[in-house]
Motif scaffolding. Structure first.
Motif, PDB file in Angstrom:
ATOM      1  N   TYR A   1       7.126  -2.124  -4.399  1.00 39.03           N
ATOM      2  CA  TYR A   1       6.094  -3.218  -4.733  1.00 39.03           C
ATOM      3  C   TYR A   1       6.171  -3.706  -6.124  1.00 39.03           C
ATOM      4  O   TYR A   1       6.432  -2.714  -6.741  1.00 39.03           O
ATOM      5  CB  TYR A   1       4.898  -2.972  -4.057  1.00 39.03           C
ATOM      6  CG  TYR A   1       3.685  -2.179  -4.653  1.00 39.03           C
ATOM      7  CD1 TYR A   1       3.341  -2.152  -6.081  1.00 39.03           C
ATOM      8  CD2 TYR A   1       4.161  -0.787  -4.059  1.00 39.03           C
ATOM      9  CE1 TYR A   1       2.320  -1.253  -6.283  1.00 39.03           C
ATOM     10  CE2 TYR A   1       3.400   0.349  -4.639  1.00 39.03           C
ATOM     11  CZ  TYR A   1       2.506   0.164  -5.921  1.00 39.03           C
ATOM     12  OH  TYR A   1       1.842   1.164  -6.105  1.00 39.03           O
TER      13      TYR A   1
ATOM     14  N   ASP B   1       7.487   1.717   1.141  1.00 36.46           N
ATOM     15  CA  ASP B   1       7.103   0.157   0.740  1.00 36.46           C
ATOM     16  C   ASP B   1       7.433   0.205  -0.773  1.00 36.46           C
ATOM     17  O   ASP B   1       6.885   1.108  -1.574  1.00 36.46           O
ATOM     18  CB  ASP B   1       5.773   0.025   0.957  1.00 36.46           C
ATOM     19  CG  ASP B   1       5.216  -1.239   0.569  1.00 36.46           C
ATOM     20  OD1 ASP B   1       6.147  -2.411   0.321  1.00 36.46           O
ATOM     21  OD2 ASP B   1       4.233  -1.633   0.440  1.00 36.46           O
TER      22      ASP B   1
ATOM     23  N   GLY C   1       2.892  -9.511   3.076  1.00 35.01           N
ATOM     24  CA  GLY C   1       3.932  -9.145   2.072  1.00 35.01           C
ATOM     25  C   GLY C   1       3.259  -9.284   0.749  1.00 35.01           C
ATOM     26  O   GLY C   1       3.701  -8.777  -0.322  1.00 35.01           O
ATOM     27  N   LEU C   2       2.248 -10.282   0.546  1.00 37.62           N
ATOM     28  CA  LEU C   2       1.436 -10.275  -0.555  1.00 37.62           C
ATOM     29  C   LEU C   2       0.045  -9.933  -0.526  1.00 37.62           C
ATOM     30  O   LEU C   2      -0.644 -10.272   0.305  1.00 37.62           O
ATOM     31  CB  LEU C   2       1.616 -11.829  -0.982  1.00 37.62           C
ATOM     32  CG  LEU C   2       0.873 -12.408  -2.388  1.00 37.62           C
ATOM     33  CD1 LEU C   2       1.664 -12.024  -3.363  1.00 37.62           C
ATOM     34  CD2 LEU C   2       0.717 -13.840  -2.373  1.00 37.62           C
TER      35      LEU C   2
ATOM     36  N   ALA D   1       1.066 -12.919   6.755  1.00 40.64           N
ATOM     37  CA  ALA D   1       2.446 -11.982   6.777  1.00 40.64           C
ATOM     38  C   ALA D   1       2.380 -10.696   6.231  1.00 40.64           C
ATOM     39  O   ALA D   1       2.942  -9.796   6.632  1.00 40.64           O
ATOM     40  CB  ALA D   1       3.492 -12.866   6.190  1.00 40.64           C
TER      41      ALA D   1
ATOM     42  N   PRO E   1      -4.439  -8.108   2.396  1.00 42.15           N
ATOM     43  CA  PRO E   1      -3.449  -9.081   2.410  1.00 42.15           C
ATOM     44  C   PRO E   1      -3.919 -10.660   2.074  1.00 42.15           C
ATOM     45  O   PRO E   1      -5.028 -10.853   2.342  1.00 42.15           O
ATOM     46  CB  PRO E   1      -3.057  -9.138   3.877  1.00 42.15           C
ATOM     47  CG  PRO E   1      -3.592  -7.954   4.550  1.00 42.15           C
ATOM     48  CD  PRO E   1      -4.732  -7.310   3.649  1.00 42.15           C
TER      49      PRO E   1
ATOM     50  N   ALA F   1       3.531  -7.943  -4.692  1.00 44.14           N
ATOM     51  CA  ALA F   1       4.420  -8.414  -3.717  1.00 44.14           C
ATOM     52  C   ALA F   1       5.159  -7.155  -2.917  1.00 44.14           C
ATOM     53  O   ALA F   1       5.734  -6.156  -3.862  1.00 44.14           O
ATOM     54  CB  ALA F   1       5.541  -9.333  -4.017  1.00 44.14           C
ATOM     55  N   HIS F   2       5.083  -6.976  -1.569  1.00 43.33           N
ATOM     56  CA  HIS F   2       5.392  -5.619  -0.926  1.00 43.33           C
ATOM     57  C   HIS F   2       6.620  -6.084  -0.296  1.00 43.33           C
ATOM     58  O   HIS F   2       6.738  -7.066   0.558  1.00 43.33           O
ATOM     59  CB  HIS F   2       4.319  -4.974  -0.264  1.00 43.33           C
ATOM     60  CG  HIS F   2       3.173  -4.704  -0.940  1.00 43.33           C
ATOM     61  ND1 HIS F   2       2.942  -3.434  -1.047  1.00 43.33           N
ATOM     62  CD2 HIS F   2       2.149  -5.380  -1.714  1.00 43.33           C
ATOM     63  CE1 HIS F   2       1.939  -3.152  -1.960  1.00 43.33           C
ATOM     64  NE2 HIS F   2       1.446  -4.514  -2.348  1.00 43.33           N
ATOM     65  N   THR F   3       7.586  -5.051  -0.124  1.00 42.42           N
ATOM     66  CA  THR F   3       8.808  -5.095   0.593  1.00 42.42           C
ATOM     67  C   THR F   3       8.738  -4.926   2.138  1.00 42.42           C
ATOM     68  O   THR F   3       9.146  -5.605   3.132  1.00 42.42           O
ATOM     69  CB  THR F   3      10.025  -4.240   0.306  1.00 42.42           C
ATOM     70  OG1 THR F   3       9.479  -2.943   0.073  1.00 42.42           O
ATOM     71  CG2 THR F   3      10.570  -4.694  -1.206  1.00 42.42           C
ATOM     72  N   ALA F   4       7.873  -3.879   2.393  1.00 46.70           N
ATOM     73  CA  ALA F   4       7.699  -3.510   3.778  1.00 46.70           C
ATOM     74  C   ALA F   4       6.082  -2.852   3.934  1.00 46.70           C
ATOM     75  O   ALA F   4       5.942  -1.665   3.897  1.00 46.70           O
ATOM     76  CB  ALA F   4       8.442  -2.477   4.227  1.00 46.70           C
ATOM     77  N   PRO F   5       5.058  -3.918   3.925  1.00 43.95           N
ATOM     78  CA  PRO F   5       3.718  -3.377   3.808  1.00 43.95           C
ATOM     79  C   PRO F   5       3.040  -2.443   4.737  1.00 43.95           C
ATOM     80  O   PRO F   5       2.380  -1.679   4.627  1.00 43.95           O
ATOM     81  CB  PRO F   5       3.044  -4.523   3.628  1.00 43.95           C
ATOM     82  CG  PRO F   5       3.930  -5.780   4.064  1.00 43.95           C
ATOM     83  CD  PRO F   5       5.241  -5.220   3.838  1.00 43.95           C
ATOM     84  N   GLN F   6       3.891  -2.552   5.980  1.00 43.71           N
ATOM     85  CA  GLN F   6       3.430  -1.806   7.145  1.00 43.71           C
ATOM     86  C   GLN F   6       4.348  -0.837   7.449  1.00 43.71           C
ATOM     87  O   GLN F   6       4.156  -0.180   8.449  1.00 43.71           O
ATOM     88  CB  GLN F   6       2.890  -2.467   8.194  1.00 43.71           C
ATOM     89  CG  GLN F   6       1.671  -3.538   7.864  1.00 43.71           C
ATOM     90  CD  GLN F   6       1.181  -4.332   9.084  1.00 43.71           C
ATOM     91  OE1 GLN F   6       1.630  -4.447  10.243  1.00 43.71           O
ATOM     92  NE2 GLN F   6       0.353  -5.229   8.799  1.00 43.71           N
TER      93      GLN F   6
END
Length: 195
Positions: A98, A96, A55-56, A53, A49, A87-92
């Motif tokens: 990206y 996901d 997402g990036l 957050a 990461p 850039a990820h929409t739902a990294p966890q």
């Protein structure tokens, strides 16, 4: 340049130790080049990461492509060392999507059994290039205590690389342009371990 890219990657992984969801992936790839042929590769993907957050992400990729020349009298191998952001929409999350962009240093090695005349040149050099990627990652389960992973996922991505090799006439690769343009689309798939 290789040392710089590798150093930035190591520094990134070390400085992001406090953030969750670091990744390591094993990948297989296929790259279809403009002037050369198509080749397959095995590689590694590391990501961490870039923000709290998550997402990036900062990505580092390495792979080895063999036989990228369409002429059987020429061998051409490339090892991309690529560093970029995604850039990820739902990294966890379990699914996901990206997209990413980055820069690469392409280590080039090649040889030819053909005679190189005064009007042709075959002395491939390492080159700088760029890439863009879009992909999806699908969680397939919890982690593995043995590997120390908190979860495991599969990924599939489409990629475009822009890289031209100087000091090589494209005729050696099967093309007709004055330079060696290895730009082209690629597909990568693999398994990712998160921790």
């Amino acid at each position: 340049m290789r040392r710089l890219i590798f150093g930035v990657c190591i520094l990134t992984m070390m400085t992001s130790a406090a953030f969750a969801d670091k990744r390591m992936g094993l990948t297989v790839g296929y790259w279809d080049t403009k002037d050369g042929g198509a080749g397959e590769a095995l590689g590694l993907l590391f990501a961490a990461p870039a923000t709290d957050a998550g997402g990036l992400m900062i990505d580092f990729r390495v792979a080895r492509y063999r036989d990228l020349a369409s002429d059987p009298s020429v061998t051409l191998e490339l090892v991309p060392l690529e560093l970029g952001f995604s850039a990820h929409t739902a990294p966890q999350g379990p699914f996901d999507l990206y997209a990413g962009l980055g820069i690469g240093w392409y280590l080039v090695d090649g040889s030819t059994s053909r005679a190189v005349g005064p009007d042709a040149e075959f002395a491939p050099t390492d080159e700088l290039g760029f890439y863009g990627t879009v992909g999806a990652e699908l969680g397939i389960g919890g982690g593995s205590e043995r590997l120390g992973a908190t979860r495991i996922s599969l990924y599939l991505e489409a990629m475009y690389r822009a890289v031209e090799i100087d000091h090589i006439d494209s005729g050696f690769l099967g093309g007709s342009s004055p330079g060696g343009d290895l730009s082209g689309a690629a597909v990568n798939a693999g398994i990712v371990f998160h921790w």
